[in-house]
Design a protein around this motif. Structure first.
Motif, mmCIF file in Angstrom:
data_model
loop_
_atom_site.group_PDB
_atom_site.id
_atom_site.type_symbol
_atom_site.label_atom_id
_atom_site.label_comp_id
_atom_site.label_asym_id
_atom_site.label_seq_id
_atom_site.Cartn_x
_atom_site.Cartn_y
_atom_site.Cartn_z
ATOM 1 N N HIS A 9 0.831 -1.200 0.000
ATOM 2 C CA HIS A 9 0.000 0.000 0.000
ATOM 3 C C HIS A 9 0.871 1.258 0.000
ATOM 4 O O HIS A 9 0.461 2.306 -0.512
ATOM 5 C CB HIS A 9 -0.952 0.027 1.200
ATOM 6 N N LEU B 45 1.317 2.856 -3.372
ATOM 7 C CA LEU B 45 0.192 3.643 -3.911
ATOM 8 C C LEU B 45 0.447 5.140 -3.762
ATOM 9 O O LEU B 45 -0.063 5.951 -4.531
ATOM 10 C CB LEU B 45 -1.096 3.285 -3.174
ATOM 11 N N ARG B 46 1.221 5.503 -2.748
ATOM 12 C CA ARG B 46 1.434 6.933 -2.459
ATOM 13 C C ARG B 46 2.883 7.323 -2.704
ATOM 14 O O ARG B 46 3.360 8.357 -2.219
ATOM 15 C CB ARG B 46 1.021 7.213 -1.015
ATOM 16 N N ARG C 10 4.298 0.036 -10.623
ATOM 17 C CA ARG C 10 4.282 1.500 -10.711
ATOM 18 C C ARG C 10 3.413 1.924 -11.902
ATOM 19 O O ARG C 10 2.692 2.913 -11.846
ATOM 20 C CB ARG C 10 5.683 2.071 -10.896
ATOM 21 N N ILE D 229 -0.259 1.562 -10.997
ATOM 22 C CA ILE D 229 -0.672 2.607 -10.057
ATOM 23 C C ILE D 229 -0.881 3.921 -10.808
ATOM 24 O O ILE D 229 -1.890 4.608 -10.631
ATOM 25 C CB ILE D 229 0.375 2.759 -8.944
ATOM 26 N N LEU E 181 -4.395 6.048 -11.223
ATOM 27 C CA LEU E 181 -4.532 7.464 -10.843
ATOM 28 C C LEU E 181 -5.028 8.280 -12.031
ATOM 29 O O LEU E 181 -5.876 9.168 -11.888
ATOM 30 C CB LEU E 181 -3.192 8.003 -10.332
ATOM 31 N N MET F 86 -8.135 -2.595 -8.186
ATOM 32 C CA MET F 86 -7.524 -2.828 -6.871
ATOM 33 C C MET F 86 -6.679 -4.085 -7.023
ATOM 34 O O MET F 86 -6.878 -4.847 -7.968
ATOM 35 C CB MET F 86 -8.585 -3.061 -5.801
ATOM 36 N N VAL G 46 -2.697 -4.951 -1.800
ATOM 37 C CA VAL G 46 -3.206 -3.857 -0.956
ATOM 38 C C VAL G 46 -4.283 -4.430 -0.045
ATOM 39 O O VAL G 46 -5.313 -4.915 -0.530
ATOM 40 C CB VAL G 46 -3.812 -2.728 -1.795
ATOM 41 N N SER H 186 -6.374 0.620 2.072
ATOM 42 C CA SER H 186 -6.651 0.822 0.647
ATOM 43 C C SER H 186 -7.181 2.199 0.278
ATOM 44 O O SER H 186 -7.430 2.466 -0.890
ATOM 45 C CB SER H 186 -7.672 -0.222 0.182
ATOM 46 N N TRP I 195 -5.739 4.754 -0.208
ATOM 47 C CA TRP I 195 -4.737 5.399 -1.097
ATOM 48 C C TRP I 195 -4.908 4.900 -2.529
ATOM 49 O O TRP I 195 -4.293 5.446 -3.445
ATOM 50 C CB TRP I 195 -3.338 5.080 -0.596
ATOM 51 N N SER I 196 -5.699 3.859 -2.711
ATOM 52 C CA SER I 196 -5.952 3.299 -4.048
ATOM 53 C C SER I 196 -7.219 3.925 -4.595
ATOM 54 O O SER I 196 -7.740 4.905 -4.053
ATOM 55 C CB SER I 196 -6.140 1.776 -3.926
ATOM 56 N N LEU J 19 -1.941 11.773 -0.660
ATOM 57 C CA LEU J 19 -0.915 10.758 -0.929
ATOM 58 C C LEU J 19 0.470 11.292 -0.591
ATOM 59 O O LEU J 19 1.298 10.601 0.012
ATOM 60 C CB LEU J 19 -0.955 10.330 -2.398
#
Ligand code: F6P
Length: 554
Positions: free
Chosen positions: A101, A104-105, A120, A123, A127, A267, A271, A276, A278-279, A298
């Motif tokens: 997780h 994610l940030r 990466r 993710i 986003l 998802m 995570v 989660s 942050w997802s 984030l």
């Protein structure tokens, strides 16, 4: 605690024993005395990172305590455990999963592989998908079946698919866009959904089905009922895709429910639900406050992660909080931990941290599969100050059990109402001071006499007004509640839980304990619905309760 936990690592056992031996030193002094013996105690027992300031000087600990706790952390291999998580070792070993997780940030571009694929990229794509969707909804470009813009977003989810998004949405009230209203439905109790939608217009309502597994009974039941509501209120069946999107790792079940594949936000198994927000589970947050504020959330969490990963353990906020908790729960005998945000927008932070902490470390089997012989996850509870002062602070001050407390306070407020913030702050500071200093029998009696009470009456009443004091607390300050400080705050507690799980040798990332309840509920439901009548398979109490339910609803 009179014996060290039995571990296979001699250094760990020795570190525990040193803490047990140290207890007498602390039992024989008070927090007030510790201030007297260290003129710079505040400077020596405070730290800051990622926009958060931690004053941990009001604790039942001295320098030797911290040194012994740090020795336990070192012997337990905490630093390596931290690196293992960030670098993608499959530390959730009972499910064979990595715990990422934090990725994610993260703005780190270093490839991070899961099953040979660089996550990466996934993710970033997620986003971007969120950003595009948020832009369309907020601008009115995304329209409902009758061509109107979305005004209400109903997030249907439970546990980590609910608590995290909710606390962030509520915390960031000053950052809300004004054309979107967020709603959260979690409980399978029909009242939750019914009361939510009773005032909504299906033309302008968007439902987000939030479920990593897409198997959670409560969420699927609410999702089906939401669909029925939409259709029963005149919603166009052919354009339902404009009103239902999903966030899930289970694409097949989500499309099987009727969600358009293009409207399923991803998802992943790496995570955990309680980690989660942050997802794309954070989609309700982004829709309410905008994508930039979500990215700032984030960023705040990433700043805390960098601190957690690089700061020396003795200057490390999550490590300090985690080790003090171990000291209280494993050595000094505390049973719970209370979270007291002195900020109304953070009133549901304790509820989120209950899942983060208790679903992570509420376990009694260690990583090796053996029963532990020491305490693990504490009971987490709390609520917004000053309300708690009129509910449970009596127990905090005079109860037979003392409870370590975290006070959380923004130094500045977003509203401009008179002296409110100064009053809130004075109460916050006073509570931690009262927990520490208390009031002696002599002080209590002197106050009563000074107020004119006869000596004999004062002797009767004074014992009831004694406040034991010497009750520990941390105070966490932030300049203001904003996306970055909220991100840092939640990440700090996530990492505190990680620290304690590492010390207790637990897998903090599975949750097998919730399975039995679900299984038993599946076997009771047909009895309640009359689809089965043989209650011999259940205990006499459950059978009687089933009978009472059926007779009340026949
Ligand atoms: O409580 C069990 C649990 O699996 C949590 O860990 C999770 O956050 C929640 O149920 C919801 O799960 P899902 O997102 O798969 O619906």
């Amino acid at each position: 605690m009179d014996s060290a936990p039995q571990t296979t690592i001699p250094e760990v056992t020795a570190a525990w024993q040193a803490l047990i031996d140290h207890q007498a030193d602390i039992d024989n002094t008070t927090i007030v005395d510790l201030f007297k013996s260290d003129s710079n105690r505040v400077g020596n027992f405070s730290a800051e990172a990622a926009g958060l300031y931690l004053d941990y000087s009001k604790n039942r600990a001295n320098t030797a305590t911290l040194q012994k706790l740090l020795a336990l952390a070192e012997a337990s291999g905490l630093q390596q455990a931290i690196e293992n998580m960030f670098t993608g070792v499959a530390i959730n070993h009972t499910e064979g999963r990595q715990v990422l997780h934090t990725a994610l940030r993260s703005t780190d571009a270093t490839p991070l592989l899961v099953e040979g694929k660089n996550i990466r990229e996934d993710i970033s794509a997620a986003l971007a998908m969120m950003e595009s969707f948020v832009s369309k909804v907020q601008s009115g470009q995304w329209q409902g079946y009758s061509g109107k813009a979305i005004t209400d977003v109903v997030s249907i989810g439970i546990g980590g698919s609910y608590l995290g998004p909710r606390v962030a949405v509520e915390a960031l009230r000053p950052y809300w866009v004004n054309n979107i209203r967020s709603h959260f439905v979690s409980n399978v109790d029909g009242a939750d959904l019914a009361y939510c939608v009773e005032s909504l217009n299906p033309e302008t309502t968007l439902f987000i089905i939030q479920s990593k597994s897409f198997k959670t009974q409560e969420t699927l039941t609410n999702a089906l009922s939401a669909k029925e509501w939409y259709l029963s209120k005149g919603g166009d069946a052919d354009k339902i895709a404009r009103h239902f999107v999903a966030v899930s790792s289970n694409i097949d079940l989500a499309t099987g429910f009727g969600i358009d594949a293009d409207n399923i936000f991803p998802m992943w198994d790496w995570v955990g639900g309680r980690y989660s927000l942050w997802s794309a589970i954070g989609l309700p947050i982004a829709l309410q406050v905008g994508m930039q504020a979500f990215r700032d959330l984030l960023a705040g969490a990433e700043e805390m992660d960098k601190h957690f990963r690089t700061a020396p353990l003795g200057e490390n906020l999550p490590v300090i909080l985690g080790l003090l908790g171990v000291w209280y729960h494993n050595i000094l005998g505390a049973h719970s931990h209370v979270i007291l945000p002195y900020d109304q927008s953070l009133e549901n932070l304790p509820a989120h941290l209950q899942q983060v902490d208790m679903e992570s470390n509420g376990k009694s089997i260690n990583r090796g599969g053996h029963q532990v012989d020491y305490g693990t996850g504490p009971i987490i509870w709390g609520g917004a100050g000053t309300n708690g002062q009129h509910a449970y602070h009596q127990l905090l001050h005079q109860g037979t059990r003392w409870t370590p407390a975290d006070f959380i306070l923004p130094l500045k407020t977003h509203h401009k109402l008179g002296d409110h913030h100064a009053m809130l702050t004075s109460n916050c500071f006073a509570q931690s001071q009262a927990l520490m200093c208390g009031k002696s029998l002599e002080q209590a009696k002197a106050e009563l006499v000074a107020a004119g009470m006869p000596e004999d009456k004062a002797d009767e009443l004074a014992p009831h007004k004694v406040i034991p004091g010497n009750r520990p607390s941390n105070t966490i300050l932030m300049d203001e509640v904003n996306p970055k400080t909220v991100g840092a705050l939640i990440a700090m507690y996530e990492q505190k839980v990680f620290v304690q799980g590492a010390i207790w040798d637990l897998n903090s990332f599975d949750q097998w304990g919730v399975e039995l309840g679900k299984q038993l509920s599946d076997s009771i439901l047909p009895l309640l619905k009359g689809e089965e009548s043989d209650t011999s398979s259940v205990d006499a109490s459950t059978a009687d309760l089933v009978t009472r339910f059926k007779s009340a609803n026949q």
